[in-house]
Write a protein that holds these residues in place. Structure first.
Motif, mmCIF file in Angstrom:
data_model
loop_
_atom_site.group_PDB
_atom_site.id
_atom_site.type_symbol
_atom_site.label_atom_id
_atom_site.label_comp_id
_atom_site.label_asym_id
_atom_site.label_seq_id
_atom_site.Cartn_x
_atom_site.Cartn_y
_atom_site.Cartn_z
ATOM 1 N N THR A 8 -11.394 35.861 7.220
ATOM 2 C CA THR A 8 -12.323 36.691 6.452
ATOM 3 C C THR A 8 -13.020 35.857 5.368
ATOM 4 O O THR A 8 -12.440 34.919 4.824
ATOM 5 C CB THR A 8 -11.585 37.867 5.804
ATOM 6 O OG1 THR A 8 -10.479 37.378 5.047
ATOM 7 C CG2 THR A 8 -11.063 38.814 6.871
ATOM 8 N N GLU A 33 -15.536 35.921 9.645
ATOM 9 C CA GLU A 33 -15.918 37.230 10.176
ATOM 10 C C GLU A 33 -15.494 38.272 9.146
ATOM 11 O O GLU A 33 -14.589 38.039 8.346
ATOM 12 C CB GLU A 33 -15.233 37.508 11.514
ATOM 13 C CG GLU A 33 -15.531 36.489 12.608
ATOM 14 C CD GLU A 33 -16.954 36.514 13.092
ATOM 15 O OE1 GLU A 33 -17.627 37.549 12.900
ATOM 16 O OE2 GLU A 33 -17.417 35.500 13.675
ATOM 17 N N GLU A 34 -16.160 39.434 9.175
ATOM 18 C CA GLU A 34 -15.849 40.453 8.172
ATOM 19 C C GLU A 34 -14.467 41.047 8.375
ATOM 20 O O GLU A 34 -13.751 41.318 7.411
ATOM 21 C CB GLU A 34 -16.898 41.570 8.224
ATOM 22 C CG GLU A 34 -16.717 42.594 7.099
ATOM 23 C CD GLU A 34 -17.826 43.632 7.081
ATOM 24 O OE1 GLU A 34 -17.597 44.707 6.506
ATOM 25 O OE2 GLU A 34 -18.910 43.369 7.639
ATOM 26 N N LYS A 35 -14.074 41.235 9.655
ATOM 27 C CA LYS A 35 -12.779 41.839 9.947
ATOM 28 C C LYS A 35 -11.904 40.891 10.756
ATOM 29 O O LYS A 35 -12.398 40.080 11.548
ATOM 30 C CB LYS A 35 -12.954 43.159 10.704
ATOM 31 C CG LYS A 35 -13.598 44.244 9.844
ATOM 32 C CD LYS A 35 -13.464 45.611 10.490
ATOM 33 C CE LYS A 35 -13.964 46.705 9.541
ATOM 34 N NZ LYS A 35 -13.759 48.057 10.106
ATOM 35 N N ASP A 38 -12.191 40.495 14.497
ATOM 36 C CA ASP A 38 -13.360 39.773 15.012
ATOM 37 C C ASP A 38 -13.238 38.260 14.848
ATOM 38 O O ASP A 38 -14.166 37.517 15.206
ATOM 39 C CB ASP A 38 -14.628 40.244 14.295
ATOM 40 C CG ASP A 38 -14.931 41.715 14.563
ATOM 41 O OD1 ASP A 38 -14.672 42.163 15.692
ATOM 42 O OD2 ASP A 38 -15.412 42.402 13.637
ATOM 43 N N GLU A 137 -6.336 47.175 10.671
ATOM 44 C CA GLU A 137 -6.890 47.232 9.316
ATOM 45 C C GLU A 137 -7.258 48.664 8.931
ATOM 46 O O GLU A 137 -7.092 49.070 7.780
ATOM 47 C CB GLU A 137 -8.115 46.317 9.227
ATOM 48 C CG GLU A 137 -7.783 44.841 9.279
ATOM 49 C CD GLU A 137 -9.010 43.982 9.470
ATOM 50 O OE1 GLU A 137 -9.602 43.562 8.462
ATOM 51 O OE2 GLU A 137 -9.366 43.720 10.644
ATOM 52 N N GLU A 138 -7.749 49.408 9.909
ATOM 53 C CA GLU A 138 -8.122 50.804 9.652
ATOM 54 C C GLU A 138 -6.890 51.628 9.245
ATOM 55 O O GLU A 138 -6.972 52.505 8.371
ATOM 56 C CB GLU A 138 -8.760 51.405 10.902
ATOM 57 C CG GLU A 138 -10.164 50.890 11.219
ATOM 58 C CD GLU A 138 -10.174 49.505 11.836
ATOM 59 O OE1 GLU A 138 -11.232 48.860 11.838
ATOM 60 O OE2 GLU A 138 -9.091 49.053 12.309
ATOM 61 N N SER A 162 -11.439 43.438 4.272
ATOM 62 C CA SER A 162 -12.206 44.618 4.665
ATOM 63 C C SER A 162 -11.681 45.875 3.973
ATOM 64 O O SER A 162 -12.455 46.755 3.573
ATOM 65 C CB SER A 162 -12.154 44.797 6.186
ATOM 66 O OG SER A 162 -10.822 45.013 6.629
ATOM 67 N N LYS A 165 -12.779 45.758 0.330
ATOM 68 C CA LYS A 165 -14.204 46.063 0.194
ATOM 69 C C LYS A 165 -14.469 47.564 0.276
ATOM 70 O O LYS A 165 -15.212 48.124 -0.556
ATOM 71 C CB LYS A 165 -14.972 45.326 1.292
ATOM 72 C CG LYS A 165 -16.476 45.484 1.207
ATOM 73 C CD LYS A 165 -17.163 44.699 2.318
ATOM 74 C CE LYS A 165 -18.675 44.892 2.245
ATOM 75 N NZ LYS A 165 -19.357 44.163 3.362
ATOM 76 N N GLU A 166 -13.853 48.243 1.227
ATOM 77 C CA GLU A 166 -14.090 49.684 1.397
ATOM 78 C C GLU A 166 -13.503 50.492 0.249
ATOM 79 O O GLU A 166 -14.118 51.462 -0.227
ATOM 80 C CB GLU A 166 -13.509 50.155 2.739
ATOM 81 C CG GLU A 166 -14.294 49.629 3.937
ATOM 82 C CD GLU A 166 -14.031 50.452 5.190
ATOM 83 O OE1 GLU A 166 -13.967 51.691 5.099
ATOM 84 O OE2 GLU A 166 -13.892 49.825 6.266
ATOM 85 N N ARG A 176 -6.829 42.515 -5.125
ATOM 86 C CA ARG A 176 -6.741 41.720 -3.887
ATOM 87 C C ARG A 176 -5.600 40.720 -3.972
ATOM 88 O O ARG A 176 -5.449 40.005 -4.975
ATOM 89 C CB ARG A 176 -8.063 40.974 -3.680
ATOM 90 C CG ARG A 176 -8.122 40.133 -2.415
ATOM 91 C CD ARG A 176 -8.539 40.977 -1.240
ATOM 92 N NE ARG A 176 -9.156 40.160 -0.211
ATOM 93 C CZ ARG A 176 -8.504 39.557 0.780
ATOM 94 N NH1 ARG A 176 -7.190 39.688 0.878
ATOM 95 N NH2 ARG A 176 -9.162 38.846 1.676
#
Length: 427
Positions: A8, A33-35, A38, A137-138, A162, A165-166, A176
């Protein structure tokens, strides 16, 4: 030296900054990558362009390992351990709003409790969800949101970019778990060692010795020279493929020098096997041995031992000796790998007492185990060990003299030569 950081973006940037300060001589590139899920998208190019890889966390590393991607370069990941927790606790203390409850992910409960106890910090309520490759992650994001709704927790600590960030976008009081200088230094030093070790390994010398054995007794000299010319042209193409150098060291013998990194396993060796398979076109048989070593001399010694093994075969054969391991005949259905260094205490003891090569003792024991027959003659020993009958007789006499064999009879006399001894081995 080139090192790629895969993972990330926020962690990658932080790791690169730390590495630039501690290891300014290393060329560092980011493949972000953001996640985490990925990360594989930029992994291949990261591996192609660098000598080693730093994954920004265990999640990134696991996501790559769980794919069909092949990790061939050395790698390390930056763990979120006690030092990362300590950094967050320090940030909380500086905020003057030290919470009574926290929701935290990635770290394990033991590491968290150790840090809290070490610095005399306590919370009324702790909700923790350690890292697991089976949790997305979700799901970590939902874990924190659920703790806000159901447990009225207002402070959140996460190791995922990620998720951070959300939660930040939704105005959560989120902190973090960053990679720390301590872990970056520690894991980068480990990676540098792995890279250097691999470089030394790949730069070790490879020697291949090739021996041509003429078929039959009669040879047409011109025809033979013509065929050898064709063979040498094919051999030159193979040498260019492995970036080696070719020497003709005798009438029917060749030697190739290369490096382990250039002779890339079975892909390159298969090209030589294809040359060997064309032996029906030639008036000679092709035998070869490949040896690895830290020097040209050691590599050649290994190659000659491999060639000696190949020459025992009745058809064109290739053997490879790498350290204590011998493989061959390469490409044959009966190819086997065996350790040529004897470690069995029993075998070494017999060899020491009898002064017989331990490899010969090991082979005799192997034959006994396969056949179930302990009675052998001089001719049997000669066949098993690929020795002359004279050498085989000396081995039998040594075994008898040291009580590892007893005379059990003689073969029936055929009228030619002396009747041969039959002995019973006592292994």
């Amino acid at each position: 030296m080139k090192i790629g950081i895969n993972g990330t973006e926020d962690s990658a940037l932080r790791i690169k900054k730390i590495m630039n300060n501690i290891f300014p001589e290393i060329e560092i590139s980011i493949y972000a990558e953001e996640k985490i899920k990925d990360a594989h998208k930029s992994f291949d190019i990261c591996q192609q362009e660098n000598d080693g890889i730093i994954f920004t966390g265990i999640g990134v590393m696991k996501s790559i390992l769980n794919t069909n991607l092949e990790l061939i370069k050395p790698y390390e990941y930056i763990a979120r351990d006690g030092s990362s927790i300590l950094k967050v606790l320090w940030e909380l203390k500086k905020s003057n709003q030290f919470p009574k409850e926290i929701s935290i992910d990635v770290v394990n409960k033991i590491a968290l409790n150790e840090m809290l106890e070490e610095f005399d910090v306590s919370f009324d309520k702790i909700k923790i969800l350690p890292y697991s490759s089976s949790i997305s992650e979700e799901e970590y994001l939902e874990f924190h949101k659920k703790n806000k709704l159901e447990n009225e927790i207002n402070t959140f600590i996460t190791g995922f970019g990620s998720v951070y960030k959300e939660l930040k976008e939704d105005n959560y009081n989120v902190f973090r778990l960053h990679p720390t200088s301590l872990k970056v230094r520690e894991n980068t030093e480990k990676l540098i060692y792995k890279i250097n070790t691999q470089m030394i390994h790949h730069s070790s010398i490879v020697v291949q010795v090739i021996k041509l054995i003429l078929k039959g007794d009669s040879f047409h000299q011109y025809k033979t020279l013509k065929q050898k010319g064709k063979f040498e042209l094919e051999l030159l193409e193979y040498v260019q493929e492995i970036q080696g150098s070719l020497l003709n060291i005798g009438k029917d013998e060749y030697m190739i020098f290369s490096t382990r990194g250039s002779l890339k396993g079975r892909v390159s060796i298969s090209k030589f096997l294809n040359i060997m398979k064309k032996e029906s076109k030639y008036n000679f048989l092709i035998f070869s041995g490949i040896g690895y070593g830290a020097s040209s001399y050691l590599a050649e010694m290994s190659a000659r031992k491999a060639l000696k093994k190949a020459l025992l075969k009745n058809s064109p054969s290739l053997y490879i000796k790498d350290g204590d391991l011998m493989n061959g005949p390469i490409g044959d259905k009966k190819e086997e790998s065996f350790d040529i260094k004897i470690r069995d205490i029993k075998i070494l003891k017999i060899a020491e007492i009898t002064r017989i090569n331990p490899l010969h003792i090991a082979k005799l024991i192997e034959v006994i185990n396969q056949t179930g027959n302990k009675e052998v003659s001089t001719q049997d020993i000669s066949n098993y060990l690929s020795l002359t009958e004279r050498s085989a007789r000396r081995i039998l006499n040594k075994l008898i003299d040291n009580n590892y064999a007893i005379l059990s009879g003689k073969e029936a006399f055929t009228g030619v030569g002396r009747p041969k001894k039959i002995v019973k081995l006592k292994f």
